[in-house]
Structures are given as structure tokens and as C-alpha cells.
Motif scaffolding. Sequence first.
Motif, PDB file in Angstrom:
ATOM      1  N   UNK A 178     -72.226  -3.750 -65.960  1.00  0.00           N
ATOM      2  CA  UNK A 178     -71.978  -2.395 -66.443  1.00  0.00           C
ATOM      3  C   UNK A 178     -70.486  -2.083 -66.314  1.00  0.00           C
ATOM      4  N   UNK A 179     -69.895  -1.421 -67.319  1.00  0.00           N
ATOM      5  CA  UNK A 179     -68.459  -1.095 -67.256  1.00  0.00           C
ATOM      6  C   UNK A 179     -68.179  -0.054 -66.187  1.00  0.00           C
ATOM      7  N   UNK A 180     -66.966  -0.094 -65.672  1.00  0.00           N
ATOM      8  CA  UNK A 180     -66.577   0.837 -64.620  1.00  0.00           C
ATOM      9  C   UNK A 180     -66.460   2.256 -65.167  1.00  0.00           C
ATOM     10  N   UNK A 190     -58.297   0.649 -59.452  1.00  0.00           N
ATOM     11  CA  UNK A 190     -56.927   0.247 -59.783  1.00  0.00           C
ATOM     12  C   UNK A 190     -56.780   0.099 -61.292  1.00  0.00           C
ATOM     13  N   UNK A 191     -55.655   0.528 -61.835  1.00  0.00           N
ATOM     14  CA  UNK A 191     -55.458   0.543 -63.284  1.00  0.00           C
ATOM     15  C   UNK A 191     -55.706  -0.829 -63.906  1.00  0.00           C
ATOM     16  N   UNK A 192     -55.278  -1.897 -63.211  1.00  0.00           N
ATOM     17  CA  UNK A 192     -55.410  -3.237 -63.776  1.00  0.00           C
ATOM     18  C   UNK A 192     -56.858  -3.676 -63.907  1.00  0.00           C
ATOM     19  N   UNK A 193     -57.783  -2.962 -63.225  1.00  0.00           N
ATOM     20  CA  UNK A 193     -59.184  -3.355 -63.298  1.00  0.00           C
ATOM     21  C   UNK A 193     -59.990  -2.558 -64.289  1.00  0.00           C
ATOM     22  N   UNK A 194     -59.369  -1.663 -65.017  1.00  0.00           N
ATOM     23  CA  UNK A 194     -60.102  -0.797 -65.929  1.00  0.00           C
ATOM     24  C   UNK A 194     -60.265  -1.416 -67.304  1.00  0.00           C
ATOM     25  N   UNK A 195     -61.353  -1.032 -67.951  1.00  0.00           N
ATOM     26  CA  UNK A 195     -61.551  -1.369 -69.352  1.00  0.00           C
ATOM     27  C   UNK A 195     -61.289  -0.123 -70.177  1.00  0.00           C
ATOM     28  N   UNK A 196     -60.476  -0.224 -71.198  1.00  0.00           N
ATOM     29  CA  UNK A 196     -60.140   0.956 -71.995  1.00  0.00           C
ATOM     30  C   UNK A 196     -59.739   0.519 -73.392  1.00  0.00           C
ATOM     31  N   UNK A 197     -59.568   1.527 -74.266  1.00  0.00           N
ATOM     32  CA  UNK A 197     -59.132   1.234 -75.617  1.00  0.00           C
ATOM     33  C   UNK A 197     -60.293   1.152 -76.582  1.00  0.00           C
ATOM     34  N   UNK A 198     -59.989   1.153 -77.877  1.00  0.00           N
ATOM     35  CA  UNK A 198     -61.027   1.152 -78.924  1.00  0.00           C
ATOM     36  C   UNK A 198     -61.974  -0.049 -78.826  1.00  0.00           C
ATOM     37  N   UNK A 203     -67.457  -2.158 -77.555  1.00  0.00           N
ATOM     38  CA  UNK A 203     -68.358  -3.093 -76.867  1.00  0.00           C
ATOM     39  C   UNK A 203     -69.348  -2.344 -75.982  1.00  0.00           C
ATOM     40  N   UNK A 204     -68.844  -1.383 -75.201  1.00  0.00           N
ATOM     41  CA  UNK A 204     -69.687  -0.727 -74.210  1.00  0.00           C
ATOM     42  C   UNK A 204     -70.531   0.419 -74.769  1.00  0.00           C
ATOM     43  N   UNK A 205     -70.357   0.759 -76.043  1.00  0.00           N
ATOM     44  CA  UNK A 205     -71.158   1.833 -76.644  1.00  0.00           C
ATOM     45  C   UNK A 205     -72.537   1.347 -77.075  1.00  0.00           C
ATOM     46  N   UNK A 207     -76.359  -0.524 -77.113  1.00  0.00           N
ATOM     47  CA  UNK A 207     -77.568  -0.335 -76.307  1.00  0.00           C
ATOM     48  C   UNK A 207     -77.590  -1.244 -75.088  1.00  0.00           C
ATOM     49  N   UNK A 208     -76.978  -2.408 -75.238  1.00  0.00           N
ATOM     50  CA  UNK A 208     -76.962  -3.376 -74.138  1.00  0.00           C
ATOM     51  C   UNK A 208     -76.412  -2.785 -72.851  1.00  0.00           C
ATOM     52  N   UNK A 209     -75.401  -1.923 -72.991  1.00  0.00           N
ATOM     53  CA  UNK A 209     -74.740  -1.376 -71.807  1.00  0.00           C
ATOM     54  C   UNK A 209     -75.140   0.067 -71.495  1.00  0.00           C
ATOM     55  N   UNK A 210     -76.065   0.641 -72.249  1.00  0.00           N
ATOM     56  CA  UNK A 210     -76.407   2.043 -72.037  1.00  0.00           C
ATOM     57  C   UNK A 210     -77.638   2.242 -71.179  1.00  0.00           C
ATOM     58  N   UNK A 211     -78.530   1.253 -71.127  1.00  0.00           N
ATOM     59  CA  UNK A 211     -79.733   1.419 -70.322  1.00  0.00           C
ATOM     60  C   UNK A 211     -79.398   1.314 -68.838  1.00  0.00           C
TER      61      UNK A 211
END
Length: 269
Positions: A178-180, A190-198, A203-205, A207-211
Motif C-alpha cells: 500500500x502506498x504511503x 522522509x521526502x525521499x521515501x514518498x511516492x508522488x506525481x501524476x 498507479x495507486x488510483x 482497485x488493486x491499491x484501494x481495497x
Amino acid sequence: MILRRVMEHLRKQEWTAIGIDFVIVVLGVFLGIQVSNWNEAAADRRAESAYLSQLQGDLQRIESQVSEQREFEQFQARLAVRVGDIIADDRTAQRSLRIATGLTQLTMRRTLRTESPTFTDLQSSGNLEIISDSELRADIISYFFSARRLEAVIDKNNVYFVDEALLPFLRDHGYPARPWNDELMGMQSPQSGRSSGPFSGEIYAGRLFQSQGLSAVAGPGAPSWAPVTAQLAWRAYVSEGNVATAQNLLDATRALEARIERHLDGAHQ
């Protein structure tokens, strides 16, 4: 010119003049050698100053990297404790998602490399001897030897406890990735460990990551959480140890920076 004068004095047997000419020749050779040595020494000192200034820049970058490593390890240790508390105490609807999110983050680790192009150049070119202070030279060599050893300690800890223990455990037992999420977890990563951007959003939007994703392992009849909390305890333990190792390296880096600064200040006075 001198040779012609000497020959003339010899023909006339003017021994005093011959002696004077000899002294002039010897003195000229001596002064020429001294001037050459002074020029060479001055060139060496300029080269030494340039190398040490470059090395200071490398050490400042290393200090920044080690500080980031320490911050990351502190975060991971605190997160392991937080996930353990969630397992024990959280009864909200988001409990499963918070556990999965925390466990996913705990599989992340950083690789520390204290690279110094300047030190590599000094070694490969044989120019280490250009550093006139033998104790400073020994300190520099000792620092990079110790840095490699401390790097290896952190790397081995992460390979054994994260890559070969926690990650396979979660994967093999069906714990989902699961994304942070800072807000969900109540912690800022820590900023270097984040996932961000379009791209990450795309990817995280899905169904795989929403349940919630933990019902199979955390629902009624699920096995005990004891193996998970044991993994969390080891994860906190190894990150706490990595923090201490990173702090030792940070202290050594700052000490060497200060040592070089004192040497350069003395050379410029």
C-alpha cells in the motif's frame, strides 16, 4: 662567460680570482637548486590546498547523505513501533489499511555510499603524499577505511533483516503493498521515501491499491499477529542500530572536516 674568465685567470695564474669564480659558480648552482625546490614546494602546497578544499566539498556531501540516512532509519524505527501499537490498540475502520501501509513502508530501505572522487583521485594518482601533515594524511585514510566498514554494517543489516526477512515474510503471507499516506499514518515520511506525481497517482488510483486488503490474513479465524509483531520488533531493532552506526559516521565526518579546516587555516596564515 664564466668559463672564459676562468681560463683567462688560469693563464695568468690568478688564484684568488679563480677561487672567487669557483664560489660564484657553486653559489649560482646552489641558488638555482633552491629556487627550483622552493617553486616545487609552493606548487605542492597549492595542489595540497586545492585537494583538501575539494575533499571538504566531498565530506559536506557525505555529511548530508549520512544525515538523511539517520533520519530515514529513525523514521523506520518509530514506524515499526507505531504499527505494533496499531495492531494492539486500533479498532477503527482504517486499522487494516494502516497496518498494510505501515508494513509496506517498512520494507523500504536506503543504501548508503560515502563516495569521494577526490580521495579516489589521491589514491589512484599516488598523490596522497602531497598532504604535508602526516597525521592529517593518516586521519583521512583511516576515515575512509572506517566509512566503508560502517557502510557495510548498515548494508548487511538491511540485507538480512529487510531484504531477506521482512519482505519475503509479508509477500509469502499475502500482506498487500500500500502506498504511503502521511495523514492516514499520522507521521510525515522522509521526502525521499514518498511516492508522488501524476504517474504515482495513476498507479495507486486503481482497485488493486484501494481495497483494505488484509481480510484474508486479519479477519475472523486469522492466525495470531505474534509473527508480525516479532518482525516489527526486529525491524525497529535493526533501524535503531543503523541510527547509531550512522551517527558514528556523521561524527567522524564532522571531525575530519574540522581537522582539514584547521590545517587550511594554518597554511593560509
